[in-house]
Design a protein around this motif. Sequence first.
Motif, short mmCIF file in Angstrom:
data_model
loop_
_atom_site.label_atom_id
_atom_site.label_comp_id
_atom_site.label_asym_id
_atom_site.label_seq_id
_atom_site.Cartn_x
_atom_site.Cartn_y
_atom_site.Cartn_z
N GLU A 9 -13.46 17.12 -54.32
CA GLU A 9 -14.50 17.83 -53.58
C GLU A 9 -14.65 17.20 -52.20
O GLU A 9 -14.68 15.96 -52.08
CB GLU A 9 -15.84 17.78 -54.31
CG GLU A 9 -16.96 18.50 -53.57
CD GLU A 9 -18.32 18.34 -54.23
OE1 GLU A 9 -19.33 18.69 -53.60
OE2 GLU A 9 -18.36 17.86 -55.38
N ILE A 10 -14.72 18.01 -51.18
CA ILE A 10 -14.94 17.51 -49.82
C ILE A 10 -16.42 17.64 -49.49
O ILE A 10 -16.95 18.75 -49.35
CB ILE A 10 -14.09 18.29 -48.80
CG1 ILE A 10 -12.60 18.17 -49.14
CG2 ILE A 10 -14.36 17.79 -47.39
CD1 ILE A 10 -12.04 16.77 -49.11
N ASN A 11 -17.09 16.51 -49.40
CA ASN A 11 -18.50 16.49 -49.01
C ASN A 11 -18.68 15.46 -47.89
O ASN A 11 -17.71 14.89 -47.39
CB ASN A 11 -19.39 16.18 -50.22
CG ASN A 11 -18.95 14.92 -50.96
OD1 ASN A 11 -18.49 13.97 -50.34
ND2 ASN A 11 -19.07 14.92 -52.27
N ASP A 12 -19.91 15.20 -47.50
CA ASP A 12 -20.15 14.27 -46.40
C ASP A 12 -19.58 12.88 -46.69
O ASP A 12 -18.96 12.25 -45.81
CB ASP A 12 -21.65 14.15 -46.10
CG ASP A 12 -22.21 15.38 -45.41
OD1 ASP A 12 -21.42 16.22 -44.94
OD2 ASP A 12 -23.45 15.50 -45.33
N PHE A 13 -19.80 12.40 -47.90
CA PHE A 13 -19.32 11.06 -48.23
C PHE A 13 -17.80 11.01 -48.26
O PHE A 13 -17.18 10.05 -47.80
CB PHE A 13 -19.90 10.60 -49.57
CG PHE A 13 -19.55 9.17 -49.92
CD1 PHE A 13 -19.70 8.16 -48.98
CD2 PHE A 13 -19.08 8.85 -51.18
CE1 PHE A 13 -19.38 6.84 -49.30
CE2 PHE A 13 -18.76 7.54 -51.50
CZ PHE A 13 -18.91 6.53 -50.57
N THR A 14 -17.18 12.05 -48.80
CA THR A 14 -15.72 12.12 -48.78
C THR A 14 -15.21 12.09 -47.35
O THR A 14 -14.24 11.39 -47.03
CB THR A 14 -15.22 13.41 -49.45
OG1 THR A 14 -15.77 13.53 -50.75
CG2 THR A 14 -13.71 13.42 -49.55
N CYS A 15 -15.86 12.84 -46.47
CA CYS A 15 -15.43 12.89 -45.08
C CYS A 15 -15.61 11.55 -44.38
O CYS A 15 -14.85 11.21 -43.47
CB CYS A 15 -16.19 13.98 -44.33
SG CYS A 15 -15.63 15.65 -44.75
N TYR A 16 -16.60 10.77 -44.81
CA TYR A 16 -16.76 9.43 -44.24
C TYR A 16 -15.73 8.47 -44.81
O TYR A 16 -15.12 7.69 -44.09
CB TYR A 16 -18.16 8.88 -44.53
CG TYR A 16 -18.34 7.46 -44.06
CD1 TYR A 16 -18.66 7.19 -42.72
CD2 TYR A 16 -18.15 6.39 -44.92
CE1 TYR A 16 -18.80 5.89 -42.27
CE2 TYR A 16 -18.29 5.07 -44.47
CZ TYR A 16 -18.61 4.83 -43.16
OH TYR A 16 -18.73 3.55 -42.70
N ARG A 17 -15.52 8.57 -46.11
CA ARG A 17 -14.72 7.55 -46.82
C ARG A 17 -13.22 7.76 -46.66
O ARG A 17 -12.50 6.88 -46.21
CB ARG A 17 -15.10 7.56 -48.31
CG ARG A 17 -14.42 6.50 -49.15
CD ARG A 17 -14.93 6.57 -50.57
NE ARG A 17 -14.68 7.86 -51.18
CZ ARG A 17 -13.53 8.21 -51.76
NH1 ARG A 17 -12.53 7.37 -51.80
NH2 ARG A 17 -13.38 9.40 -52.30
N ASN A 18 -12.74 8.94 -47.03
CA ASN A 18 -11.28 9.12 -47.05
C ASN A 18 -10.93 10.57 -47.29
O ASN A 18 -11.03 11.06 -48.41
CB ASN A 18 -10.67 8.26 -48.17
CG ASN A 18 -9.16 8.19 -48.10
OD1 ASN A 18 -8.58 8.44 -47.05
ND2 ASN A 18 -8.53 7.88 -49.21
N VAL A 19 -10.48 11.26 -46.24
CA VAL A 19 -10.04 12.64 -46.42
C VAL A 19 -8.56 12.63 -46.81
O VAL A 19 -7.87 11.63 -46.64
CB VAL A 19 -10.26 13.47 -45.13
CG1 VAL A 19 -11.73 13.44 -44.73
CG2 VAL A 19 -9.37 12.98 -43.99
N PRO A 20 -8.04 13.74 -47.32
CA PRO A 20 -6.62 13.78 -47.70
C PRO A 20 -5.71 13.57 -46.49
O PRO A 20 -6.02 14.00 -45.38
CB PRO A 20 -6.44 15.20 -48.27
CG PRO A 20 -7.82 15.68 -48.58
CD PRO A 20 -8.73 15.00 -47.62
N CYS A 21 -4.59 12.89 -46.70
CA CYS A 21 -3.65 12.69 -45.60
C CYS A 21 -3.00 14.02 -45.22
O CYS A 21 -2.92 14.94 -46.04
CB CYS A 21 -2.58 11.66 -45.98
SG CYS A 21 -1.48 12.16 -47.32
N HIS A 22 -2.54 14.12 -43.98
CA HIS A 22 -2.07 15.42 -43.50
C HIS A 22 -0.82 15.89 -44.23
O HIS A 22 -0.53 17.08 -44.26
CB HIS A 22 -1.86 15.42 -41.98
CG HIS A 22 -0.81 14.49 -41.48
ND1 HIS A 22 -1.10 13.41 -40.69
CD2 HIS A 22 0.53 14.49 -41.62
CE1 HIS A 22 0.02 12.79 -40.37
NE2 HIS A 22 1.02 13.41 -40.93
#
Length: 281
Positions: free
Chosen positions: A142-155
């Motif tokens: 799930e992409i949420n605020d914390f995910t976006c701060y911590r670690n998003v998927p690599c391109h």
Amino acid sequence: MQEKFFSIIVVALNPGEKLKKTLESIVGQTFADYEVILKDGGSRDRSLEELENNGFLARYPQIRVVREADKGIYDAMNQAVRLAAGRYIQFLNCGDYLYNENVLEQVADYIRAAENIGKKAGIYYGNQYNRLQKAEVHSAPEINDFTCYRNVPCHQVCFYAGELFKERGYKTEYWVRADYEHFLYCIYEKKQKAVFLPLLIASYEGGGFSETAENRRRSAKEHREITLRYLGAKKVCRYRLIMWLTLAPLRGRLAESPTFSGMYNKVKMGIYRLFAKKVKD
């Protein structure tokens, strides 16, 4: 130019034998509705000439070679994306491979199924296999605020709707984190949904450009700037505290260790699955 389902962008600068192996992982796919844009920034190692001389490029007309000077990896990607005719764009670095021959077919099936029920997303992403760590690395489901701060998927494991690059590409003032900034731009400014696919998308070489000591320091600085812009100071402070309390530096060392990374990622995936089940319930 005829639209393709996927545009796979590969940027190269003196890639050596890695280039052919990356391209072979693409042209060996069971799914055929794609193009490859191979953007070379002026290689002098004759890697491209070798592919031309042995007939490799001639056998695969879906590979379009563009030779043009650039100012770095993200500028090279921007040059390539302006030529892309795919509905969805993936960036695959030299030395990285599509995980198996069915990846594009499986991703296309997921996208078509979502579109058929009116649930099209701007980004589809999956998991990677890190060859340096010898372990599967699982993306957050799930992409949420914390995910976006911590670690998003690599391109390498993301497929972006082509229109997300029409207004602007990567911001090249970010030398290490431009792909991270663009992901957050898609989520927060373009209001796009990112959908997790339970697939291994890419085999990642590991130990790349962003993982040198100098670029790690630059990455930390860019991360602070980007998160403040998109999340604001209050959330950044909160999430920084959470990371500190949950021993993020230690977990990072475990994740990068060839000895412990497999076990660490299995535990992480178990936590993700438990979280996903609670949300569903």
